[in-house]
Write a protein that holds these residues in place. Structure first.
Motif, PDB file in Angstrom:
ATOM      1  N   ARG A 192      -0.996 -27.170 -35.254  1.00  0.00           N
ATOM      2  CA  ARG A 192      -0.641 -26.074 -36.149  1.00  0.00           C
ATOM      3  C   ARG A 192      -0.498 -24.812 -35.318  1.00  0.00           C
ATOM      4  NH1 ARG A 192       0.182 -29.800 -38.630  1.00  0.00           N
ATOM      5  NH2 ARG A 192      -0.441 -30.403 -40.743  1.00  0.00           N
ATOM      6  N   PHE A 193       0.420 -23.930 -35.753  1.00  0.00           N
ATOM      7  CA  PHE A 193       0.716 -22.721 -34.985  1.00  0.00           C
ATOM      8  C   PHE A 193       0.717 -21.495 -35.894  1.00  0.00           C
ATOM      9  CE2 PHE A 193       3.173 -26.331 -33.394  1.00  0.00           C
ATOM     10  CZ  PHE A 193       2.743 -26.404 -32.079  1.00  0.00           C
ATOM     11  N   ALA A 194       0.412 -20.358 -35.293  1.00  0.00           N
ATOM     12  CA  ALA A 194       0.573 -19.063 -35.964  1.00  0.00           C
ATOM     13  C   ALA A 194       0.768 -18.021 -34.876  1.00  0.00           C
ATOM     14  CB  ALA A 194      -0.640 -18.721 -36.824  1.00  0.00           C
ATOM     15  N   ALA A 195       1.421 -16.921 -35.226  1.00  0.00           N
ATOM     16  CA  ALA A 195       1.708 -15.906 -34.210  1.00  0.00           C
ATOM     17  C   ALA A 195       1.792 -14.523 -34.842  1.00  0.00           C
ATOM     18  CB  ALA A 195       3.007 -16.231 -33.488  1.00  0.00           C
ATOM     19  N   GLY A 221       6.299 -27.855 -25.893  1.00  0.00           N
ATOM     20  CA  GLY A 221       6.223 -26.747 -24.954  1.00  0.00           C
ATOM     21  C   GLY A 221       5.759 -25.488 -25.650  1.00  0.00           C
ATOM     22  N   VAL A 222       4.852 -24.764 -25.013  1.00  0.00           N
ATOM     23  CA  VAL A 222       4.320 -23.508 -25.544  1.00  0.00           C
ATOM     24  C   VAL A 222       4.438 -22.458 -24.440  1.00  0.00           C
ATOM     25  CG1 VAL A 222       2.306 -22.306 -26.453  1.00  0.00           C
ATOM     26  CG2 VAL A 222       2.712 -24.706 -27.057  1.00  0.00           C
ATOM     27  N   ASP A 338     -10.729 -32.267 -31.421  1.00  0.00           N
ATOM     28  CA  ASP A 338     -10.325 -32.012 -32.800  1.00  0.00           C
ATOM     29  C   ASP A 338     -10.761 -30.616 -33.243  1.00  0.00           C
ATOM     30  OD1 ASP A 338      -9.168 -32.805 -35.265  1.00  0.00           O
ATOM     31  OD2 ASP A 338     -11.191 -33.024 -36.079  1.00  0.00           O
ATOM     32  N   ARG A 339      -9.821 -29.895 -33.880  1.00  0.00           N
ATOM     33  CA  ARG A 339      -9.993 -28.536 -34.424  1.00  0.00           C
ATOM     34  C   ARG A 339     -10.111 -27.465 -33.343  1.00  0.00           C
ATOM     35  NH1 ARG A 339     -14.388 -27.478 -37.205  1.00  0.00           N
ATOM     36  NH2 ARG A 339     -15.627 -29.294 -36.583  1.00  0.00           N
ATOM     37  N   ALA A 340      -9.941 -27.825 -32.079  1.00  0.00           N
ATOM     38  CA  ALA A 340      -9.974 -26.821 -31.014  1.00  0.00           C
ATOM     39  C   ALA A 340      -8.763 -25.894 -31.122  1.00  0.00           C
ATOM     40  CB  ALA A 340     -10.004 -27.494 -29.652  1.00  0.00           C
ATOM     41  N   VAL A 341      -8.937 -24.679 -30.625  1.00  0.00           N
ATOM     42  CA  VAL A 341      -7.905 -23.651 -30.711  1.00  0.00           C
ATOM     43  C   VAL A 341      -7.630 -23.084 -29.322  1.00  0.00           C
ATOM     44  CG1 VAL A 341      -7.511 -21.262 -31.446  1.00  0.00           C
ATOM     45  CG2 VAL A 341      -8.230 -22.973 -33.111  1.00  0.00           C
ATOM     46  N   LEU A 342      -6.344 -22.867 -29.025  1.00  0.00           N
ATOM     47  CA  LEU A 342      -5.919 -22.130 -27.834  1.00  0.00           C
ATOM     48  C   LEU A 342      -5.193 -20.878 -28.302  1.00  0.00           C
ATOM     49  CD1 LEU A 342      -4.441 -24.575 -25.129  1.00  0.00           C
ATOM     50  CD2 LEU A 342      -6.346 -22.971 -24.847  1.00  0.00           C
ATOM     51  N   LEU A 397      -0.144 -15.819 -29.843  1.00  0.00           N
ATOM     52  CA  LEU A 397       0.252 -17.148 -30.288  1.00  0.00           C
ATOM     53  C   LEU A 397      -0.975 -18.054 -30.292  1.00  0.00           C
ATOM     54  CD1 LEU A 397       2.391 -19.332 -30.961  1.00  0.00           C
ATOM     55  CD2 LEU A 397       2.729 -19.613 -28.495  1.00  0.00           C
ATOM     56  N   VAL A 398      -1.267 -18.650 -31.448  1.00  0.00           N
ATOM     57  CA  VAL A 398      -2.456 -19.486 -31.610  1.00  0.00           C
ATOM     58  C   VAL A 398      -2.035 -20.910 -31.932  1.00  0.00           C
ATOM     59  CG1 VAL A 398      -4.565 -19.851 -32.939  1.00  0.00           C
ATOM     60  CG2 VAL A 398      -3.840 -17.522 -32.361  1.00  0.00           C
ATOM     61  N   VAL A 399      -2.621 -21.868 -31.210  1.00  0.00           N
ATOM     62  CA  VAL A 399      -2.349 -23.290 -31.382  1.00  0.00           C
ATOM     63  C   VAL A 399      -3.655 -23.995 -31.732  1.00  0.00           C
ATOM     64  CG1 VAL A 399      -1.414 -25.377 -30.323  1.00  0.00           C
ATOM     65  CG2 VAL A 399      -0.577 -23.114 -29.596  1.00  0.00           C
ATOM     66  N   GLN A 400      -3.628 -24.872 -32.746  1.00  0.00           N
ATOM     67  CA  GLN A 400      -4.822 -25.641 -33.104  1.00  0.00           C
ATOM     68  C   GLN A 400      -4.493 -27.130 -33.164  1.00  0.00           C
ATOM     69  OE1 GLN A 400      -6.472 -25.392 -37.096  1.00  0.00           O
ATOM     70  NE2 GLN A 400      -8.552 -25.558 -36.287  1.00  0.00           N
TER      71      GLN A 400
END
Length: 406
Positions: A192-195, A221-222, A338-342, A397-400
């Motif tokens: 999942r993404f949000a920005a 790719g991110v 699982d559920r980790a966020v970058l 930019l957040v990736v989970q």
């Protein structure tokens, strides 16, 4: 005292540059009207404005009275070449009493029969905007008083052009930025993404960008980057880098190799540009992220049951800055449970003038938690921005990762 033939109507010049009616016209119409009045007040045959393009290092005829072919023919003059080019290069007034191929670069001037020219630079503070010159087909000895008056006109022109250019550039930059930032993220079952993107309160839109795209290998790719500088020039370079990175990413799943190619491209084609870039490839099957950084701030990782912190990724040199002979770019592998966020970000989020960066990095790490990406974005912006406008633009930019890998 009545004006003598060949002298300047000083009152007419001053009235022209202070006429409120001219300011209410569209810029093109206003400048043509101003030049017509200047031509009449100086008792000359032509009056011309050339604008300076710093990227091309050339002057382009923008408006004229008495020599309209210059605009119709798209006349340009190299910096330092001919009469107008010398005025621009020296940023000093110039008078010549011979107009031919040995003194001017534009043949339309001597074909018009001009015999004398007076030119002054158009300056906005210390920045070169262009050149204003007037020409006479008769014998004319331009005086210091003429130069002073023409400089007053140039100051008026500089204000009008800078205001118009600033408004036009801001609109073009904003439109370009919006067209290049992703309007939607790829649909990936496990991610999942949000920005967020916020232009700087003082610098406006610049060269910050982020991108997420699916790769032929099934990986994702991110990317996030920050081109040095602000305004339209930085946004244009940003667009080129984003497109180039996508192209290289299609050919290679190694982020270090992609950034190496991007560096070569920038060093060759964008020699005056520099950018920090972080590029990661996410393997959705193994939940491993391979990350390479070209001088970009490290992302924050948040894993359930552990303290959030900065990813330890070696920051190689920014693209375009120059890479040491034989030195290779490096990549770091990070596991995403699982559920980790970058959380990736640009430096506008954590840098403040004359303040240490470490407290803001700690605040950022505390705000990044293993939760929904939109929630994390809101937490980060509240913690780092709050109600205070930022000086620099910000990209976040957040990736989970959502499901446990098999």
């Amino acid at each position: 005292m009545p004006e003598t033939p060949g002298s300047t109507d000083r009152v007419g010049v001053l009235e022209a540059i202070t006429d409120v009616g001219l300011r209410q016209m569209e810029q093109a119409e206003s400048l043509r009207a101003l030049l017509a009045r200047v031509r009449d007040a100086f008792g000359v045959d032509t009056a011309t404005i050339l604008l300076y393009d710093s990227a091309a290092e050339r002057l382009r005829v923008h408006a004229t009275a008495g020599l309209e072919e210059e605009v119709l023919h798209g006349v340009t003059v190299e910096l330092g070449a001919g009469f107008a080019g010398r005025v621009a290069a020296t940023r000093a007034p110039l008078v010549i009493d011979r107009v031919d191929a040995t003194t001017v670069a534009n043949p339309l001037l001597w074909r018009r029969g001009l015999r004398a020219l007076l030119g002054v630079p158009i300056l906005a503070r210390d920045d070169l905007v262009g050149v204003l010159h007037v020409g006479s087909t008769g014998t004319r000895a331009f005086t210091e008083a003429d130069t002073h008056l023409l400089r007053l006109v140039a100051d008026r022109v500089a204000l009008a052009i800078q205001a118009e250019l600033t408004s036009a550039e801001r609109a073009a930059t904003t439109a370009l930025q919006r067209s290049l930032l992703p309007t939607r993220f790829p649909v990936v079952d496990d991610l999942r993404f949000a920005a967020r993107y916020v232009p700087g309160a003082t610098t406006g839109v610049g060269g910050d960008w982020y991108d997420v795209f699916a790769l032929p290998s099934g990986r994702v790719g991110v990317a996030i980057g920050d081109v040095s500088g602000h305004g339209l020039a930085a946004a244009v370079v940003m667009g080129r880098l984003r497109s180039a990175l996508r192209a290289y990413a299609l050919e290679n799943d190694d982020p270090a190799e992609v950034l190496t190619k991007l560096h070569r491209k920038v060093s060759h084609f964008e020699k005056r540009s520099m950018a920090t870039v972080a590029y990661a490839v996410v393997d959705c099957r193994t939940r491993r992220v391979t990350l390479s950084s070209a001088g970009h701030p490290p992302p924050v990782i948040a894993v359930p049951g552990a303290a959030s912190g900065l990813v330890e990724v070696p920051p190689d040199t920014p693209v375009g800055l120059g890479l040491g002979a034989g030195r290779r770019r490096r990549a770091t592998v990070v596991d995403l449970p699982d559920r980790a966020v970058l959380a990736f970000y640009t430096d506008g989020l954590v840098e403040r003038r004359r303040e240490p960066i470490d407290p803001y990095l700690r605040r950022l790490a505390a705000a990044v938690t293993p939760e929904d990406p939109d929630t994390v974005c809101a937490q980060v912006m509240a913690a780092l921005v709050g109600t205070d406008p930022t000086q620099d633009d910000i990209a976040l930019l957040v990736v989970q990762a959502l499901r446990t890998a098999n």
